[in-house]
Design a protein around this motif. Structure first.
Motif, PDB file in Angstrom:
ATOM      1  N   GLY A 133      16.977  -0.747  -5.328  1.00  0.00           N
ATOM      2  CA  GLY A 133      15.593  -1.134  -5.057  1.00  0.00           C
ATOM      3  C   GLY A 133      14.703  -1.263  -6.279  1.00  0.00           C
ATOM      4  N   ARG A 147      10.105   3.109 -12.277  1.00  0.00           N
ATOM      5  CA  ARG A 147       8.668   2.849 -12.405  1.00  0.00           C
ATOM      6  C   ARG A 147       8.130   2.067 -11.205  1.00  0.00           C
ATOM      7  NH1 ARG A 147       7.866  -1.896 -16.982  1.00  0.00           N
ATOM      8  NH2 ARG A 147       9.170  -3.468 -15.971  1.00  0.00           N
ATOM      9  N   ASN A 148       9.020   1.541 -10.380  1.00  0.00           N
ATOM     10  CA  ASN A 148       8.594   0.876  -9.144  1.00  0.00           C
ATOM     11  C   ASN A 148       8.788   1.763  -7.919  1.00  0.00           C
ATOM     12  OD1 ASN A 148       7.463  -1.648  -9.989  1.00  0.00           O
ATOM     13  ND2 ASN A 148       9.522  -2.316 -10.574  1.00  0.00           N
ATOM     14  N   GLN A 151       5.404   2.456  -4.909  1.00  0.00           N
ATOM     15  CA  GLN A 151       5.163   1.665  -3.701  1.00  0.00           C
ATOM     16  C   GLN A 151       6.182   1.966  -2.608  1.00  0.00           C
ATOM     17  OE1 GLN A 151       5.201   0.409  -6.806  1.00  0.00           O
ATOM     18  NE2 GLN A 151       6.513  -1.384  -6.999  1.00  0.00           N
ATOM     19  N   ALA A 181       4.861   5.230  -1.175  1.00  0.00           N
ATOM     20  CA  ALA A 181       3.605   4.983  -0.450  1.00  0.00           C
ATOM     21  C   ALA A 181       3.823   4.177   0.820  1.00  0.00           C
ATOM     22  CB  ALA A 181       2.621   4.262  -1.377  1.00  0.00           C
ATOM     23  N   PHE A 182       4.865   3.354   0.828  1.00  0.00           N
ATOM     24  CA  PHE A 182       5.128   2.521   2.000  1.00  0.00           C
ATOM     25  C   PHE A 182       5.404   3.361   3.243  1.00  0.00           C
ATOM     26  CE2 PHE A 182       7.651  -0.398   4.664  1.00  0.00           C
ATOM     27  CZ  PHE A 182       6.732  -1.439   4.754  1.00  0.00           C
ATOM     28  N   ASN A 202       2.674   3.135   5.590  1.00  0.00           N
ATOM     29  CA  ASN A 202       2.690   1.956   6.452  1.00  0.00           C
ATOM     30  C   ASN A 202       3.653   2.145   7.617  1.00  0.00           C
ATOM     31  OD1 ASN A 202       2.162   1.195   3.501  1.00  0.00           O
ATOM     32  ND2 ASN A 202       1.263  -0.515   4.615  1.00  0.00           N
ATOM     33  N   PRO A 209       9.774  -6.765 -13.374  1.00  0.00           N
ATOM     34  CA  PRO A 209       8.460  -6.766 -12.741  1.00  0.00           C
ATOM     35  C   PRO A 209       7.914  -5.351 -12.527  1.00  0.00           C
ATOM     36  CG  PRO A 209      10.157  -7.033 -11.085  1.00  0.00           C
ATOM     37  CD  PRO A 209      10.870  -6.947 -12.398  1.00  0.00           C
ATOM     38  N   PHE A 210       6.610  -5.242 -12.496  1.00  0.00           N
ATOM     39  CA  PHE A 210       5.977  -3.963 -12.165  1.00  0.00           C
ATOM     40  C   PHE A 210       4.595  -4.243 -11.587  1.00  0.00           C
ATOM     41  CE2 PHE A 210       4.931  -5.038 -16.505  1.00  0.00           C
ATOM     42  CZ  PHE A 210       3.590  -4.703 -16.653  1.00  0.00           C
ATOM     43  N   ALA A 211       4.066  -3.269 -10.836  1.00  0.00           N
ATOM     44  CA  ALA A 211       2.766  -3.431 -10.194  1.00  0.00           C
ATOM     45  C   ALA A 211       1.650  -3.173 -11.194  1.00  0.00           C
ATOM     46  CB  ALA A 211       2.658  -2.467  -9.018  1.00  0.00           C
ATOM     47  N   ASN A 252      -3.922   0.598   2.879  1.00  0.00           N
ATOM     48  CA  ASN A 252      -2.500   0.741   2.580  1.00  0.00           C
ATOM     49  C   ASN A 252      -1.866  -0.577   2.124  1.00  0.00           C
ATOM     50  OD1 ASN A 252      -1.924   3.547   2.912  1.00  0.00           O
ATOM     51  ND2 ASN A 252      -2.252   3.302   5.113  1.00  0.00           N
ATOM     52  N   HIS A 305      -1.963  -1.751  -1.053  1.00  0.00           N
ATOM     53  CA  HIS A 305      -1.435  -1.733  -2.430  1.00  0.00           C
ATOM     54  C   HIS A 305       0.083  -1.718  -2.468  1.00  0.00           C
ATOM     55  CE1 HIS A 305      -0.470  -0.787  -6.522  1.00  0.00           C
ATOM     56  NE2 HIS A 305       0.204   0.255  -6.088  1.00  0.00           N
ATOM     57  N   GLN A 306       0.660  -0.812  -1.681  1.00  0.00           N
ATOM     58  CA  GLN A 306       2.117  -0.670  -1.770  1.00  0.00           C
ATOM     59  C   GLN A 306       2.854  -1.876  -1.203  1.00  0.00           C
ATOM     60  OE1 GLN A 306       0.016   1.644  -0.571  1.00  0.00           O
ATOM     61  NE2 GLN A 306       0.657   2.429   1.423  1.00  0.00           N
ATOM     62  N   VAL A 307       2.216  -2.593  -0.297  1.00  0.00           N
ATOM     63  CA  VAL A 307       2.856  -3.800   0.244  1.00  0.00           C
ATOM     64  C   VAL A 307       2.840  -4.898  -0.821  1.00  0.00           C
ATOM     65  CG1 VAL A 307       2.726  -5.547   2.059  1.00  0.00           C
ATOM     66  CG2 VAL A 307       2.289  -3.148   2.602  1.00  0.00           C
ATOM     67  N   ALA A 363       2.612  -4.330  -4.094  1.00  0.00           N
ATOM     68  CA  ALA A 363       3.440  -3.860  -5.206  1.00  0.00           C
ATOM     69  C   ALA A 363       4.926  -3.938  -4.891  1.00  0.00           C
ATOM     70  CB  ALA A 363       3.062  -2.418  -5.557  1.00  0.00           C
ATOM     71  N   PHE A 364       5.257  -3.851  -3.609  1.00  0.00           N
ATOM     72  CA  PHE A 364       6.666  -3.883  -3.209  1.00  0.00           C
ATOM     73  C   PHE A 364       7.327  -5.210  -3.577  1.00  0.00           C
ATOM     74  CE2 PHE A 364      10.213  -4.124  -0.135  1.00  0.00           C
ATOM     75  CZ  PHE A 364      10.871  -2.960  -0.495  1.00  0.00           C
ATOM     76  N   ALA A 414       7.407  -6.384  -6.406  1.00  0.00           N
ATOM     77  CA  ALA A 414       8.151  -6.097  -7.641  1.00  0.00           C
ATOM     78  C   ALA A 414       9.562  -5.619  -7.315  1.00  0.00           C
ATOM     79  CB  ALA A 414       7.416  -5.051  -8.486  1.00  0.00           C
ATOM     80  N   ASN A 415       9.689  -4.785  -6.288  1.00  0.00           N
ATOM     81  CA  ASN A 415      11.010  -4.302  -5.893  1.00  0.00           C
ATOM     82  C   ASN A 415      11.865  -5.451  -5.347  1.00  0.00           C
ATOM     83  OD1 ASN A 415       8.839  -2.128  -5.425  1.00  0.00           O
ATOM     84  ND2 ASN A 415      10.708  -0.934  -5.677  1.00  0.00           N
ATOM     85  N   LEU A 416      11.239  -6.324  -4.567  1.00  0.00           N
ATOM     86  CA  LEU A 416      12.001  -7.461  -4.028  1.00  0.00           C
ATOM     87  C   LEU A 416      12.476  -8.373  -5.154  1.00  0.00           C
ATOM     88  CD1 LEU A 416       9.964  -8.260  -0.794  1.00  0.00           C
ATOM     89  CD2 LEU A 416      12.287  -7.331  -0.929  1.00  0.00           C
TER      90      LEU A 416
END
Lengths: 221, 221
Positions: free
Chosen positions: A187, A191-192, A195, A198-199, A202, B112-114, B192, B194-196, B198-199, B201-203
């Motif tokens: 994933g 550093r990521n 989120q 925090a998710f 959600n 990538p990063f948030a 909520n 932000h994390q969506v 920022a996510f 970056a994970n994708l």
């Protein structure tokens, strides 16, 4: 790589719902599990409860001994005690893979929300406190309720595994896949992690709206 | 509630990949779309390209006229220009549903990063700048590549829709479901978001590792 089933998995905070739920599934998969808790007695009680439910080889002890006697360690303690506990276990966790699944969340009248973390995330806090460990982040979104209920034979969801050490994230993905239905998906870097932690807020909001135990799946993988 | 297909959907930044990809799918579904851009000419060119690909009723104009002439507005501009653009469109967007899909991300050698956002998230920044609009957040994770390729008949993923106004999030969920394969899932309050965002970056990290166009699905819903 070491055969994953030969590793002893320690669960710090293993008397809590999330740690215990995963311990149940790992015990059932034949992995040796050590439950850790502030109180060795409560850990032993939880271990007894888990073996009665799931079979397997599960012991209970205090967090220090749990960390010292395990090959790979899941951190499943409340956010409140996260930094103090990890700071105290630096030596016991040196050289080991540490899996942080802690979600720093707050709750108010409007429901759950992510707490700010000075280091960026619980996982990055762990990394800062445990410079000699291989810190990964995973298992944030698993439903303790579904895991604990062995009448549900498999829990279909993806476990996002984050970390900067490829071999460590691969091992944690393997450990995830010992739970029937789980798929371990890389994933991103640590550093990521914020989120992903925090998710969970959600997912809790989704659980409330849809009256469910929601989880994640990644499409296209 | 108004029948969703009767609404005119504006896409601010509709000449970019993400906005254009969604516009293509909405046009194909029979929704009237207005492409907005800083340059009306470029917006008209993009609109022409979209109707040639997908048919439908698509026009192009500058962002101000796009916001003024639409019933519901997707904000798909680069993060750099986000606050200035929205501040300038406060009057045109008053009383309307605004959908923010902007992901404040940075990139360096490690990927990538948030980015930190003073208001918490792009969506909360929009909310602060548009006090008379109903701000929602959605469509952060959609793959522009998959959307633009109409040889892919449906894009199976869930679109998380966040917001504090139930009717607005329900409308945006309906709008999402006009795209074959998309399911609109309520994803929590705007705080909520932000994390969506920022996510994403994970994708992107997942896309790189697995050579794919990853998306999300919520299990249990």
């Amino acid at each position: 790589m070491t055969e994953i089933r030969e590793l002893t998995v320690g669960v710090l905070g293993g008397t809590g719902a999330q740690g215990k739920g995963l311990a149940i599934r790992w015990a059932k998969a034949g992995v040796k599990v050590v439950i850790g808790s502030r109180s060795a007695e409560r850990a032993q009680l939880a271990a007894k409860e888990i073996t009665e439910t799931a079979g397997g080889e599960v012991t209970g002890t205090d967090n220090v001994e749990c960390a010292a006697s395990s090959d790979i360690v899941l951190v499943a303690v409340p956010w409140d005690g996260h930094s103090d506990l990890l700071a105290s276990l630096r030596d016991q966790l040196a050289g080991k893979i540490v899996i942080d699944c802690v979600n720093p969340l707050g709750f108010d009248k409007q429901g759950p929300f992510a707490l700010p973390v000075p280091e960026g995330s619980a996982a990055q806090q762990a990394e800062a406190l445990l410079p000699e460990s291989k810190v990964t982040a995973a298992f944030h979104h698993v439903s303790a309720v579904l895991l604990a209920d062995l009448s549900i034979p498999q829990v279909d969801m993806d476990v996002l595994v984050l970390g900067d050490d490829r071999e460590a994230t691969d091992t944690v993905r393997e450990l995830a896949e010992l739970v029937p239905g789980f798929r371990g998906v890389y994933g991103g870097r640590l550093r990521n992690a914020h989120q992903v932690e925090a998710f969970t807020a959600n997912l809790i909001a989704i659980n409330r709206r849809y009256k469910t135990h929601a989880g994640l799946k990644i499409t296209g993988v």
